[in-house]
Write an enzyme that holds these catalytic residues in place. Structure first.
Site, PDB file in Angstrom:
ATOM      1  N   LEU A 187       0.867  -1.172   0.000  1.00  0.00           N
ATOM      2  CA  LEU A 187       0.000   0.000   0.000  1.00  0.00           C
ATOM      3  C   LEU A 187       0.902   1.219   0.000  1.00  0.00           C
ATOM      4  CD1 LEU A 187      -2.740  -0.846   2.704  1.00  0.00           C
ATOM      5  CD2 LEU A 187      -2.909  -1.013   0.212  1.00  0.00           C
ATOM      6  N   ASP A 188       0.422   2.306  -0.592  1.00  0.00           N
ATOM      7  CA  ASP A 188       1.215   3.538  -0.562  1.00  0.00           C
ATOM      8  C   ASP A 188       1.415   3.986   0.885  1.00  0.00           C
ATOM      9  OD1 ASP A 188       1.119   3.535  -3.317  1.00  0.00           O
ATOM     10  OD2 ASP A 188      -0.621   4.873  -3.408  1.00  0.00           O
ATOM     11  N   LYS A 189       2.423   4.824   1.075  1.00  0.00           N
ATOM     12  CA  LYS A 189       2.708   5.296   2.438  1.00  0.00           C
ATOM     13  C   LYS A 189       1.487   6.003   3.045  1.00  0.00           C
ATOM     14  CE  LYS A 189       5.980   8.171   4.931  1.00  0.00           C
ATOM     15  NZ  LYS A 189       7.055   9.142   4.812  1.00  0.00           N
TER      16      LYS A 189
END
Ligand code: URA
Length: 238
Positions: free
Chosen positions: A103-105
């Site tokens: 998942l993106d940050k």
């Protein structure tokens, strides 16, 4: 059956050499009895191994569900930034753990953490089409054309054609809350799909992997073991 020193080293931050010392110091018990030698054998299915009175998780593989908070990387380790593995409590320390999928940050929600590479591959492989469900708040209305574009396969700005995806509105308004279900996992995919329809994602959370929803009782950063039944759900076997 595995050697007790090997298990200690793989389930704690101690090395195998340290493990031998722990045993010599009388800090390790197997089924309540003091372990005398590092080569004593442990049955991972049946035995209880304790270090300083605390039981270690012996099962061969570990499957964890984490509610990832924004600001944390879904990587194994990073020299500068906190990762999902850094959030794990001592009871879940073991070698070989990694987040299955990224998942993106700034994305929140369901991250599956395991040390079972084969299982991770089955969840992530595009061939298996395990759906991933996201909730996204976006910066403008959802039109019928957007729903149709998602259903037939959005063309991203670089020309990549996405597989068909479901889009529906959960909460209307100037910044609606939408649900998106994808069967593939390209880099920034949800954000790029909305962008190609002229919308920006303001907030994003993964809420389910396959038929397994993120446990709503898990607060940001919290983690729990996935049950055997839930594993079957994830694999689409029940
Ligand atoms: N899509 C995105 O854009 N970001 C994520 O983190 C996951 C899916």
């Amino acid at each position: 059956m595995e050697r007790v020193d090997k298990i200690l080293a793989s389930r704690t931050d101690f090395s195998r050499k340290d493990a031998k010392k722990l045993i010599a110091q009388g800090r390790v018990r197997l089924n309540g009895r003091l372990v005398c030698a590092p080569d004593e054998k442990v049955d991972l299915e049946a035995d209880v191994l304790q270090l300083d009175g605390k039981s270690l998780l012996l099962q061969k593989h570990l499957y964890l569900m984490m509610n990832k908070p924004a600001g944390v990387l879904s990587a194994a380790r990073d020299p500068k930034q906190p990762t999902v593995l850094d959030l794990l409590g001592e009871e879940y320390r073991r070698t070989g753990l990694f987040p299955a999928g990224r998942l993106d940050k700034d994305t929140e929600g369901f991250v599956l953490i395991t040390d079972d590479g084969e299982f991770a591959h089955r969840i992530l492989s595009p061939k298996r089409h395990v759906p991933k469900t996201y909730h996204a708040r976006i910066d403008g209305p959802v039109t019928d054309q957007m729903v149709e574009a998602f259903a037939s396969g959005v063309a991203l700005e670089d020309g990549t054609l996405c597989k068909p995806a479901q889009l529906c509105v959960l909460e209307d308004g100037g910044e609606p809350l939408c649900q998106v279900v994808l069967t593939q996992g390209m880099y920034h995919q949800v954000k790029r799909m909305f962008l190609s329809c002229g919308r920006r994602v303001l907030w994003l959370k993964r809420t389910a992997i396959g038929a397994l929803p993120l446990d709503k009782t898990l607060g940001p950063g919290q983690v729990r073991k996935i049950t055997d039944k839930e594993i079957l759900l994830l694999l689409g076997k029940i």
